[in-house]
Design a protein around this motif. Structure first.
Motif, PDB file in Angstrom:
ATOM      1  N   GLY A   7      26.449  23.348 -19.635  1.00 31.24           N
ATOM      2  CA  GLY A   7      26.834  23.628 -18.085  1.00 31.24           C
ATOM      3  C   GLY A   7      25.615  24.724 -17.756  1.00 31.24           C
ATOM      4  O   GLY A   7      25.493  24.938 -16.492  1.00 31.24           O
ATOM      5  N   HIS A   8      24.976  25.412 -18.601  1.00 28.24           N
ATOM      6  CA  HIS A   8      24.017  26.345 -18.207  1.00 28.24           C
ATOM      7  C   HIS A   8      22.461  25.762 -18.197  1.00 28.24           C
ATOM      8  O   HIS A   8      22.460  24.829 -18.728  1.00 28.24           O
ATOM      9  N   PHE A   9      21.834  26.477 -17.123  1.00 27.82           N
ATOM     10  CA  PHE A   9      20.337  26.011 -17.157  1.00 27.82           C
ATOM     11  C   PHE A   9      19.648  26.683 -18.344  1.00 27.82           C
ATOM     12  O   PHE A   9      20.314  27.816 -18.958  1.00 27.82           O
ATOM     13  N   SER A  10      18.407  26.199 -18.673  1.00 32.60           N
ATOM     14  CA  SER A  10      17.764  26.511 -19.952  1.00 32.60           C
ATOM     15  C   SER A  10      17.454  28.098 -19.870  1.00 32.60           C
ATOM     16  O   SER A  10      16.966  28.738 -20.674  1.00 32.60           O
ATOM     17  N   ILE A  11      17.401  28.711 -18.831  1.00 32.56           N
ATOM     18  CA  ILE A  11      16.961  29.915 -18.532  1.00 32.56           C
ATOM     19  C   ILE A  11      17.909  30.929 -19.188  1.00 32.56           C
ATOM     20  O   ILE A  11      17.529  32.143 -19.582  1.00 32.56           O
ATOM     21  N   LEU A  12      19.210  30.564 -19.579  1.00 36.89           N
ATOM     22  CA  LEU A  12      19.937  31.210 -20.421  1.00 36.89           C
ATOM     23  C   LEU A  12      19.165  31.868 -21.847  1.00 36.89           C
ATOM     24  O   LEU A  12      19.605  32.843 -22.233  1.00 36.89           O
ATOM     25  N   LEU A  13      18.269  30.823 -22.119  1.00 37.06           N
ATOM     26  CA  LEU A  13      17.780  30.929 -23.516  1.00 37.06           C
ATOM     27  C   LEU A  13      16.288  31.646 -23.444  1.00 37.06           C
ATOM     28  O   LEU A  13      15.458  31.729 -24.209  1.00 37.06           O
TER      29      LEU A  13
ATOM     30  N   ASN B 235      19.965  19.214 -13.819  1.00 41.02           N
ATOM     31  CA  ASN B 235      21.078  18.982 -13.158  1.00 41.02           C
ATOM     32  C   ASN B 235      21.664  17.766 -12.805  1.00 41.02           C
ATOM     33  O   ASN B 235      20.825  16.968 -12.032  1.00 41.02           O
ATOM     34  N   ALA B 236      22.712  17.089 -13.296  1.00 39.76           N
ATOM     35  CA  ALA B 236      23.032  15.763 -12.865  1.00 39.76           C
ATOM     36  C   ALA B 236      23.448  15.616 -11.417  1.00 39.76           C
ATOM     37  O   ALA B 236      23.335  14.330 -11.034  1.00 39.76           O
ATOM     38  N   ARG B 237      23.399  16.457 -10.626  1.00 39.66           N
ATOM     39  CA  ARG B 237      23.557  16.343  -9.056  1.00 39.66           C
ATOM     40  C   ARG B 237      22.277  15.866  -8.600  1.00 39.66           C
ATOM     41  O   ARG B 237      22.382  15.141  -7.703  1.00 39.66           O
ATOM     42  N   HIS B 238      21.097  15.770  -9.478  1.00 35.82           N
ATOM     43  CA  HIS B 238      19.824  15.425  -8.811  1.00 35.82           C
ATOM     44  C   HIS B 238      19.675  14.042  -9.467  1.00 35.82           C
ATOM     45  O   HIS B 238      18.378  13.667  -9.361  1.00 35.82           O
ATOM     46  N   ILE B 239      20.308  13.307 -10.208  1.00 34.56           N
ATOM     47  CA  ILE B 239      19.688  12.123 -10.936  1.00 34.56           C
ATOM     48  C   ILE B 239      20.389  10.998 -10.352  1.00 34.56           C
ATOM     49  O   ILE B 239      21.634  10.712 -10.284  1.00 34.56           O
ATOM     50  N   PRO B 240      19.792  10.190  -9.696  1.00 34.16           N
ATOM     51  CA  PRO B 240      20.444   9.052  -9.105  1.00 34.16           C
ATOM     52  C   PRO B 240      21.038   8.247  -9.916  1.00 34.16           C
ATOM     53  O   PRO B 240      20.852   8.107 -11.174  1.00 34.16           O
TER      54      PRO B 240
ATOM     55  N   SER C  22      31.578  19.594 -12.515  1.00 33.89           N
ATOM     56  CA  SER C  22      30.526  20.473 -11.604  1.00 33.89           C
ATOM     57  C   SER C  22      30.614  21.665 -11.901  1.00 33.89           C
ATOM     58  O   SER C  22      31.408  22.120 -12.768  1.00 33.89           O
ATOM     59  N   GLY C  23      29.424  22.417 -11.574  1.00 38.33           N
ATOM     60  CA  GLY C  23      29.305  23.582 -11.932  1.00 38.33           C
ATOM     61  C   GLY C  23      30.184  24.794 -11.066  1.00 38.33           C
ATOM     62  O   GLY C  23      30.632  25.479 -11.851  1.00 38.33           O
ATOM     63  N   SER C  24      30.775  24.232  -9.851  1.00 37.77           N
ATOM     64  CA  SER C  24      31.783  25.100  -9.329  1.00 37.77           C
ATOM     65  C   SER C  24      33.081  25.180 -10.041  1.00 37.77           C
ATOM     66  O   SER C  24      33.725  26.236 -10.012  1.00 37.77           O
ATOM     67  N   ILE C  25      33.464  23.979 -10.681  1.00 38.50           N
ATOM     68  CA  ILE C  25      34.598  23.935 -11.428  1.00 38.50           C
ATOM     69  C   ILE C  25      34.327  24.735 -12.967  1.00 38.50           C
ATOM     70  O   ILE C  25      35.188  25.459 -13.237  1.00 38.50           O
ATOM     71  N   GLN C  26      33.308  24.685 -13.432  1.00 34.08           N
ATOM     72  CA  GLN C  26      32.865  25.297 -14.586  1.00 34.08           C
ATOM     73  C   GLN C  26      32.937  26.848 -14.367  1.00 34.08           C
ATOM     74  O   GLN C  26      33.177  27.732 -15.049  1.00 34.08           O
ATOM     75  N   LEU C  27      32.680  27.260 -13.284  1.00 30.93           N
ATOM     76  CA  LEU C  27      32.360  28.773 -12.773  1.00 30.93           C
ATOM     77  C   LEU C  27      33.729  29.419 -13.034  1.00 30.93           C
ATOM     78  O   LEU C  27      33.713  30.191 -13.356  1.00 30.93           O
TER      79      LEU C  27
ATOM     80  N   LEU D 264      21.801  35.169 -15.771  1.00 32.43           N
ATOM     81  CA  LEU D 264      21.552  34.187 -16.706  1.00 32.43           C
ATOM     82  C   LEU D 264      22.820  33.383 -17.167  1.00 32.43           C
ATOM     83  O   LEU D 264      22.900  32.194 -17.406  1.00 32.43           O
ATOM     84  N   TYR D 265      23.774  34.182 -17.548  1.00 35.50           N
ATOM     85  CA  TYR D 265      25.289  33.548 -17.880  1.00 35.50           C
ATOM     86  C   TYR D 265      25.838  32.827 -16.572  1.00 35.50           C
ATOM     87  O   TYR D 265      26.463  31.760 -17.160  1.00 35.50           O
ATOM     88  N   SER D 266      25.533  33.134 -15.447  1.00 32.29           N
ATOM     89  CA  SER D 266      26.242  32.289 -14.412  1.00 32.29           C
ATOM     90  C   SER D 266      25.525  31.403 -13.742  1.00 32.29           C
ATOM     91  O   SER D 266      25.900  30.830 -12.683  1.00 32.29           O
TER      92      SER D 266
END
Length: 380
Positions: free
Chosen positions: A75-81, A101-106, A212-217, A254-256
């Motif tokens: 769920g996190h972007f790679s920036i967490l690392l 982000n799966a939101r951007h993959i057709p 979705s990211g919003s549910i994960q949040l 980074l966490y969020s």
């Protein structure tokens, strides 16, 4: 706009997924090493529909051993690392799996389940070639292990020389946490009904089923609030950030930073790792073939756990050694870090001073040296 361009223009915020970028740049332009600043150039070297293999290329010409950082699709972007990557750059030629982000993959690109995740990692290992070091964290340890076993059975010379697994749910039953018990207590149908939705029509991935990211949040903030109230690692990270650059990249940001995950990957992870323990029945798949972990013979294996990790508790990652009986005893290492929680394994002072030197030593002892290796390979 291209994905690489989107990675650099996407704004960071407390909840980056509110803007739903395709990727987020780690914004690593240089590192301080041995009294000088070494410029770093981020390069996309291999593109696939769900992931971009990104290299952080040092511009000083140092010939260093390659390391692939398999980022978790949790769920996190790679920036967490970001802290982890910065720590590795003085010693390694660093590549990361920058998941999109799966939101951007057709939807035309089809589904992306755990087998696809495993197969992607195998493809990136093959692309980077022999004498590769690999480090995988949390959820990513499963595809990294599966890919290594697949290559060991099908193309032995293409497998990595070293594999480092950190904070991984290899066997959640060995020491289950409250999170593990909660995941197991809910059926796959419950997840389908309660946490799966479709990407809105305004995005390229419209109608794709996602977690979705919003549910994960919601779950993320619940965990954060509970841990801040109880004290411990998370509260310390928030109140006394020990990251590389806490002013520009605070841990809480980074966490969020969250992205949409393919629904089938989430469901497969719950099913295979927590419900059916498929990894222990040789039931995982890579490229339509069952995985046999006993095929791993020439890859040195290191496992790392935090003593107070409440996400992947001590014992869960170490079980990888039992899964791989053919690895010689001399090519194994386990590190239990006293007083260390989940996030300190890859972010902050504990990562830099107590874990990074151990990884450097393990890879140096078991991996091949790069030709004409410069002094850049020494510890910072």
């Amino acid at each position: 706009m291209s994905l690489s361009r989107a990675a650099h223009v996407a704004s960071r915020s407390l909840y980056a997924a509110a803007d739903q970028p395709a990727r987020l740049s780690l914004e690593i332009d240089g590192i301080s090493h041995q009294g000088r600043v070494i410029p770093i150039l981020s390069q996309d070297v291999l593109r696939m529909p769900f992931c971009v293999l990104t290299r952080f290329a040092r511009q000083d010409g140092a010939a260093l051993p390659k390391i692939l950082v398999v980022c978790p699709l949790s769920g996190h972007f790679s920036i967490l690392l970001r802290d982890l990557v910065i720590g590795l750059l003085p010693t390694f030629d660093v590549f990361i799996t920058d998941w999109i982000n799966a939101r951007h993959i057709p939807a035309r690109h089809g589904s992306f389940n755990l087998e696809a995740n495993n197969s992607y990692v195998a493809a990136m290992m093959e692309y980077l070639g022999p004498d590769l070091n690999v480090i995988a964290l949390c959820q990513a340890a499963i595809p990294a292990l599966a890919a290594t076993a697949h290559l060991a059975g099908q193309r032995p010379r293409a497998g990595p020389r070293t594999l480092v697994l950190m904070a991984a749910p290899v066997d959640p039953d060995s020491n289950p946490t409250p999170v593990d018990r909660l995941i197991r207590s809910r059926s796959l149908d419950w997840y389908k009904r309660n946490v799966i939705s479709e990407v809105p029509a305004a995005y390229a991935g419209r109608r794709r089923a996602v977690y979705s990211g919003s549910i994960q949040l919601l779950g993320l903030w619940s965990y954060l609030a509970r841990r801040i109230w109880e004290g411990g690692e998370i509260r310390d990270k928030v109140l006394h950030d020990d990251g590389c650059d806490p002013l520009r990249f605070p841990f809480l940001d980074l966490y969020s930073t969250l992205m949409d995950l393919p629904a089938e990957l989430l469901l497969d992870t719950v099913r295979h790792i927590f419900h059916e323990r498929s990894i222990w029945n040789n039931a995982l798949m890579v490229r339509v073939q069952h995985v046999d972990f006993s095929a791993i013979r020439s890859t040195a294996l290191m496992t790392i756990e935090g003593e107070v990790d409440d996400v992947a508790a001590p014992g869960q990652t170490r079980r990888a050694h039992d899964l791989c009986p053919s690895i010689p005893r001399t090519a194994r290492r386990h590190l239990l870090v006293p007083g260390c929680g989940h996030f300190s394994l890859f972010h902050g002072d504990i990562w830099r001073t107590r874990i990074l030197p151990e990884i450097r030593a393990f890879c140096k002892g078991h991996g091949a040296k790069a030709p004409n290796q410069s002094s850049g390979s020494r510890s910072a």
